[in-house]
Motif scaffolding. Structure first.
Motif, PDB file in Angstrom:
ATOM      1  N   LYS A 278       0.906  -1.088   0.163  1.00 57.24           N
ATOM      2  CA  LYS A 278      -0.116  -0.130   0.044  1.00 57.24           C
ATOM      3  C   LYS A 278       0.853   1.295  -0.027  1.00 57.24           C
ATOM      4  CE  LYS A 278      -4.015  -2.494   2.427  1.00 57.24           C
ATOM      5  NZ  LYS A 278      -4.552  -2.456   3.702  1.00 57.24           N
ATOM      6  N   SER A 279       0.199   2.420  -0.395  1.00 57.19           N
ATOM      7  CA  SER A 279       1.027   3.811  -0.540  1.00 57.19           C
ATOM      8  C   SER A 279       1.896   4.158   0.840  1.00 57.19           C
ATOM      9  CB  SER A 279       0.276   4.914  -0.984  1.00 57.19           C
ATOM     10  OG  SER A 279      -0.784   5.097  -0.020  1.00 57.19           O
ATOM     11  N   ARG A 280       1.095   3.867   1.790  1.00 58.41           N
ATOM     12  CA  ARG A 280       1.655   4.037   3.170  1.00 58.41           C
ATOM     13  C   ARG A 280       2.850   3.061   3.587  1.00 58.41           C
ATOM     14  NH1 ARG A 280       2.166   3.478   8.309  1.00 58.41           N
ATOM     15  NH2 ARG A 280       1.635   4.976  10.011  1.00 58.41           N
ATOM     16  N   ASP A 281       2.954   2.014   3.357  1.00 61.27           N
ATOM     17  CA  ASP A 281       3.980   0.999   3.445  1.00 61.27           C
ATOM     18  C   ASP A 281       5.151   1.474   2.523  1.00 61.27           C
ATOM     19  OD1 ASP A 281       2.061  -0.686   4.914  1.00 61.27           O
ATOM     20  OD2 ASP A 281       1.309  -1.792   3.201  1.00 61.27           O
ATOM     21  N   LEU A 282       4.757   1.904   1.264  1.00 59.34           N
ATOM     22  CA  LEU A 282       5.827   2.105   0.532  1.00 59.34           C
ATOM     23  C   LEU A 282       6.784   3.374   1.187  1.00 59.34           C
ATOM     24  CD1 LEU A 282       4.231   1.273  -2.922  1.00 59.34           C
ATOM     25  CD2 LEU A 282       6.237   0.039  -1.560  1.00 59.34           C
ATOM     26  N   MET A 283       5.674   4.504   1.403  1.00 56.82           N
ATOM     27  CA  MET A 283       6.519   5.517   2.117  1.00 56.82           C
ATOM     28  C   MET A 283       6.929   5.492   3.334  1.00 56.82           C
ATOM     29  SD  MET A 283       3.894   8.614   1.071  1.00 56.82           S
ATOM     30  CE  MET A 283       2.085   8.110   2.019  1.00 56.82           C
ATOM     31  N   VAL A 284       6.681   4.707   4.200  1.00 57.80           N
ATOM     32  CA  VAL A 284       7.326   4.307   5.406  1.00 57.80           C
ATOM     33  C   VAL A 284       8.762   3.601   5.120  1.00 57.80           C
ATOM     34  CG1 VAL A 284       7.416   2.673   7.538  1.00 57.80           C
ATOM     35  CG2 VAL A 284       5.451   4.044   7.098  1.00 57.80           C
ATOM     36  N   PHE A 285       8.733   2.555   4.269  1.00 60.37           N
ATOM     37  CA  PHE A 285       9.992   1.961   3.858  1.00 60.37           C
ATOM     38  C   PHE A 285      10.915   3.013   3.221  1.00 60.37           C
ATOM     39  CE2 PHE A 285      12.696  -0.525   1.131  1.00 60.37           C
ATOM     40  CZ  PHE A 285      12.742  -1.676   1.789  1.00 60.37           C
ATOM     41  N   ALA A 286      10.339   3.873   2.488  1.00 58.10           N
ATOM     42  CA  ALA A 286      11.385   4.994   1.690  1.00 58.10           C
ATOM     43  C   ALA A 286      11.984   5.957   2.961  1.00 58.10           C
ATOM     44  CB  ALA A 286      10.453   5.803   0.712  1.00 58.10           C
ATOM     45  N   ALA A 287      11.045   6.125   3.911  1.00 56.01           N
ATOM     46  CA  ALA A 287      11.607   7.077   4.681  1.00 56.01           C
ATOM     47  C   ALA A 287      12.526   6.262   5.662  1.00 56.01           C
ATOM     48  CB  ALA A 287      10.233   7.420   5.871  1.00 56.01           C
ATOM     49  N   GLU A 288      12.371   4.989   5.825  1.00 56.80           N
ATOM     50  CA  GLU A 288      13.386   4.186   6.574  1.00 56.80           C
ATOM     51  C   GLU A 288      14.874   4.001   5.795  1.00 56.80           C
ATOM     52  OE1 GLU A 288      13.493   3.534   9.770  1.00 56.80           O
ATOM     53  OE2 GLU A 288      11.421   4.084  10.433  1.00 56.80           O
ATOM     54  N   THR A 289      14.568   4.105   4.487  1.00 58.44           N
ATOM     55  CA  THR A 289      15.774   4.294   3.809  1.00 58.44           C
ATOM     56  C   THR A 289      16.746   5.067   4.115  1.00 58.44           C
ATOM     57  OG1 THR A 289      15.024   4.762   1.617  1.00 58.44           O
ATOM     58  CG2 THR A 289      14.887   2.400   1.797  1.00 58.44           C
ATOM     59  N   LYS A 290      15.843   6.409   4.124  1.00 59.89           N
ATOM     60  CA  LYS A 290      16.591   7.719   4.588  1.00 59.89           C
ATOM     61  C   LYS A 290      17.444   7.543   5.826  1.00 59.89           C
ATOM     62  CE  LYS A 290      13.192  10.510   1.907  1.00 59.89           C
ATOM     63  NZ  LYS A 290      12.108  11.429   1.975  1.00 59.89           N
ATOM     64  N   ARG A 291      16.609   6.990   6.809  1.00 56.51           N
ATOM     65  CA  ARG A 291      17.119   6.879   8.123  1.00 56.51           C
ATOM     66  C   ARG A 291      18.315   5.975   8.190  1.00 56.51           C
ATOM     67  NH1 ARG A 291      14.686   7.482  13.168  1.00 56.51           N
ATOM     68  NH2 ARG A 291      12.339   6.915  12.155  1.00 56.51           N
TER      69      ARG A 291
END
Length: 166
Positions: A89-102
């Motif tokens: 889902k879009s939320r799952d993908l955005m969370v994953f992308a944010a965690e790649t930034k971390r």
């Protein structure tokens, strides 16, 4: 070298120092607010030249070795595992992308302490410590940029939804 120590002590201090720096930086980055990684900071942007991650695959063949990299969550027992998606889902993908930034930020910061090793190491060993910091952290940074590029290609039109995640 500012401090002169026997070789066995230098090796022990190097191991302890790197362990300390890696764990401390990881713990600090885990404490940073998630919302900070949702923001579009310049240094985390996926640039056009990266071609949504294709550049990293072409230059480094990321797909062939990225599965070999250990996820830091196995050591700290905290954080977000990036071994695989937690959903599509879009939320799952955005969370994953944010965690790649971390993760990228954590590994960029983990390179910074390397010059401190010149204090107790001979010059040649200090350069080895800098090389270690780059060789250990750069592949992880590349994987994060590769994954985020792929995800940003999918989520590029979902920016409005990120405000609901904060």
């Amino acid at each position: 070298m500012i401090v002169s120590l026997p070789v066995h002590w230098i090796i022990i201090i190097d191991i302890l120092a790197w362990t300390f720096f890696h764990l401390a930086i990881s713990a600090i980055c885990l404490k940073l607010p998630f919302s900070w990684f949702l923001e579009d900071h310049f240094w985390f942007r996926t640039f056009a030249f990266e071609q949504s991650g294709k550049l990293w695959q072409r230059l480094f063949r990321v797909k062939t070795w990225k599965g070999l990299i250990l996820d830091g969550t196995i050591f700290l027992k905290k954080g977000y595992s990036k071994k695989g998606l937690h959903g599509t889902k879009s939320r799952d993908l955005m969370v994953f992308a944010a965690e790649t930034k971390r993760a990228e930020f954590t590994h960029l910061l983990s390179i910074l302490p390397a010059p401190l090793f010149f204090i107790w190491n001979p010059a040649w060993a200090g350069w080895v410590m800098i090389l270690y910091a780059i060789v250990f952290n750069l592949p992880i940074i590349v994987v994060q940029r590769y994954n985020r590029g792929r995800i940003s290609a999918i989520t590029s039109g979902l920016g409005k939804e990120s405000s609901r995640l904060m």
